[in-house]
Design a protein around this motif. Structure first.
Motif, short mmCIF file in Angstrom:
data_model
loop_
_atom_site.label_atom_id
_atom_site.label_comp_id
_atom_site.label_asym_id
_atom_site.label_seq_id
_atom_site.Cartn_x
_atom_site.Cartn_y
_atom_site.Cartn_z
N SER A 156 36.88 33.00 27.87
CA SER A 156 35.72 33.33 28.70
C SER A 156 34.75 34.14 27.84
O SER A 156 35.14 35.12 27.20
CB SER A 156 36.12 34.12 29.94
OG SER A 156 34.98 34.45 30.72
N PRO A 167 30.13 35.93 32.54
CA PRO A 167 31.45 35.44 32.09
C PRO A 167 31.66 33.97 32.48
O PRO A 167 31.53 33.61 33.65
CB PRO A 167 32.43 36.37 32.80
CG PRO A 167 31.66 37.62 33.02
CD PRO A 167 30.26 37.20 33.28
N THR A 168 31.95 33.16 31.49
CA THR A 168 32.11 31.73 31.73
C THR A 168 33.51 31.41 32.25
O THR A 168 34.47 32.17 32.02
CB THR A 168 31.87 30.94 30.43
OG1 THR A 168 32.79 31.41 29.42
CG2 THR A 168 30.44 31.15 29.94
N LEU A 169 33.63 30.29 32.93
CA LEU A 169 34.91 29.79 33.44
C LEU A 169 35.25 28.51 32.68
O LEU A 169 34.58 27.48 32.84
CB LEU A 169 34.83 29.53 34.94
CG LEU A 169 36.12 29.03 35.60
CD1 LEU A 169 37.21 30.08 35.50
CD2 LEU A 169 35.86 28.67 37.06
N PRO A 207 42.18 30.13 33.01
CA PRO A 207 40.74 30.43 32.94
C PRO A 207 40.29 31.49 33.93
O PRO A 207 39.38 32.28 33.62
CB PRO A 207 40.09 29.06 33.23
CG PRO A 207 41.14 28.27 33.92
CD PRO A 207 42.45 28.73 33.37
N GLN A 232 38.26 34.98 32.95
CA GLN A 232 36.98 35.34 33.55
C GLN A 232 37.06 36.69 34.25
O GLN A 232 36.12 37.50 34.18
CB GLN A 232 36.54 34.26 34.53
CG GLN A 232 35.12 34.46 35.07
CD GLN A 232 34.75 33.40 36.08
OE1 GLN A 232 35.55 33.06 36.94
NE2 GLN A 232 33.52 32.89 35.97
N ARG A 260 34.33 37.89 23.96
CA ARG A 260 35.18 36.72 24.14
C ARG A 260 36.59 37.19 24.52
O ARG A 260 37.17 38.03 23.84
CB ARG A 260 35.24 35.87 22.87
CG ARG A 260 33.91 35.24 22.49
CD ARG A 260 34.02 34.38 21.26
NE ARG A 260 32.72 33.80 20.90
CZ ARG A 260 32.54 33.00 19.85
NH1 ARG A 260 33.55 32.72 19.06
NH2 ARG A 260 31.33 32.52 19.61
N TYR A 315 42.89 29.95 27.45
CA TYR A 315 41.51 29.64 27.82
C TYR A 315 40.63 30.85 27.48
O TYR A 315 41.08 32.00 27.53
CB TYR A 315 41.41 29.31 29.31
CG TYR A 315 42.24 28.11 29.71
CD1 TYR A 315 41.69 26.85 29.78
CD2 TYR A 315 43.59 28.26 30.02
CE1 TYR A 315 42.45 25.74 30.14
CE2 TYR A 315 44.37 27.17 30.38
CZ TYR A 315 43.79 25.91 30.44
OH TYR A 315 44.55 24.83 30.79
#
Length: 370
Positions: free
Chosen positions: A37, A330-332, A145, A149, A139, A35
């Protein structure tokens, strides 16, 4: 089909089809899902105006270049100290080596050293930095995930600490340089004032310009008296003879005034120890005095500029002149993006086909020449 045709087909099967099937099977059946982030940030900076602008009366705050700070952060994110910090905070070895038994191609071996971890870090962390805009995109890949993150957030936190350290160092340097400039300006001003005081004590003249104006006033008054005495003498000559005592007295008066005028002019233009001016003529005294006044005025301007620069440095020290502005937290991730199975399988098949075709052409080229 001839024998060479069967050999060519067999080589295609062994060099292209078989490896492609193995790689595709590994990607689809063995490779663990990863995954990603994504985070984005930019370094903002504000710098104070230079001392030359302060001399001109300008004391404004202007935006500074952020390219050097961005370059520093780019190298820091890929550096070993950051990897050690994130390892202590998140546990990189434990996370990335947990799937070593099931996915050795995309996992980290358990007994990896810090140098191995640094090499592996560049596989799972990608940094894109645009020098023209200063934007940095980060990235991070991980096997779940939440960990991705957490790693991205840890990188942002440590990057903010680096910016804070740079900011503190810039503040300390600015204050130190401003204080040093002020000390030098104070010493220069003190020296200039002491030199001017020594000149006045030595010559017993507070202001040569004023003193000279006074002497010129005396000369002007004597010339007026001389003109009046000459007029009275001319009138007396019309009424009395040369032997008249009044005529003799008028001549003495005129001679005394002319002598005094000549003496005053000598006191101004030539050396005369009796003037109280250290036995030096007024042109030389005026030149020395003007030089001392220029030195004092320059020292006073330098002092004011250094004092203003110190005030600006203190004002800068009270606020954050550099800061990390995060425009993308930071995306999940909710779905797996890595490894990119179709892309890797397609590239594998392409390179295998190119390699097999190159070897086949080389073989036939050598065979035709034989």
């Amino acid at each position: 089909m001839k024998r060479r045709h069967w050999g060519l087909a067999l080589s295609f099967l062994l060099m292209v089809i078989a490896p492609f099937v193995v790689v595709s099977s590994y990607l689809s059946l063995v490779a663990e899902d990863q995954y990603g982030s994504t985070a984005g940030f930019i370094v903002r900076s504000e710098e104070s105006s230079s001392a030359s602008e302060l001399l001109g009366g300008l004391a404004q705050i202007a935006g500074g270049s952020v390219s050097s700070d961005g370059d520093i952060l780019y190298e820091f994110i890929l550096s070993q100290p950051l990897i050690r910090t994130v390892e202590e905070r998140v546990g990189l070895r434990e996370h990335y080596s947990a799937h070593w038994g099931s996915d050795p191609a995309f996992a980290l071996w358990p007994d990896a050293s810090i140098e191995d971890l640094e090499w592996f870090w560049r596989r799972v962390v990608r940094v894109s930095y645009d020098q023209s805009s200063g934007l940095t995109e980060l990235r991070v890949q991980a096997f779940d995930p939440d960990t991705a993150q957490q790693i991205a957030q840890a990188i942002l936190d440590e990057s903010q600490k680096v910016i804070n350290a740079l900011n503190d160092q810039a503040r300390a340097d600015a204050l130190r340089y401003a204080t040093s400039d002020l000390d030098e300006a104070v010493a220069r001003l003190k020296t200039a004032r002491e030199a001017l005081t020594a000149f006045r004590s030595r010559t017993q003249i507070v202001d040569p310009d004023s003193d000279l104006e006074g002497r010129m006033g005396v000369l002007s008054s004597l010339q007026q008296q001389l003109a009046q005495a000459l007029i009275e003498y001319d009138l007396l000559r019309e009424q009395a003879s040369e032997s008249d005592p009044r005529v003799t007295q008028a001549q003495r008066t005129i001679a005394a005034i002319r002598g005094r005028i000549a003496e005053e002019r000598r006191n101004v233009a030539t050396e005369n120890p009796e003037t109280g001016a250290d036995g030096r003529d007024y042109p030389e005294l005026l030149a020395e005095y003007e030089g001392l006044m220029v030195d004092r005025e320059y020292a006073e301007q330098s002092y004011r500029a250094a004092l203003a620069s110190l005030d600006v440095a203190k004002a800068q020290a009270l606020r954050q002149s550099r800061y990390l502005a995060t425009y993308l937290a930071p995306t999940l991730a909710e779905t797996s993006e890595y490894p990119r199975r179709l892309t890797l399988a397609g590239l594998t098949g392409l390179f295998l086909l190119l390699a097999w075709g190159t070897l086949a052409l080389v073989y036939y080229s050598i065979r035709d020449r034989a």
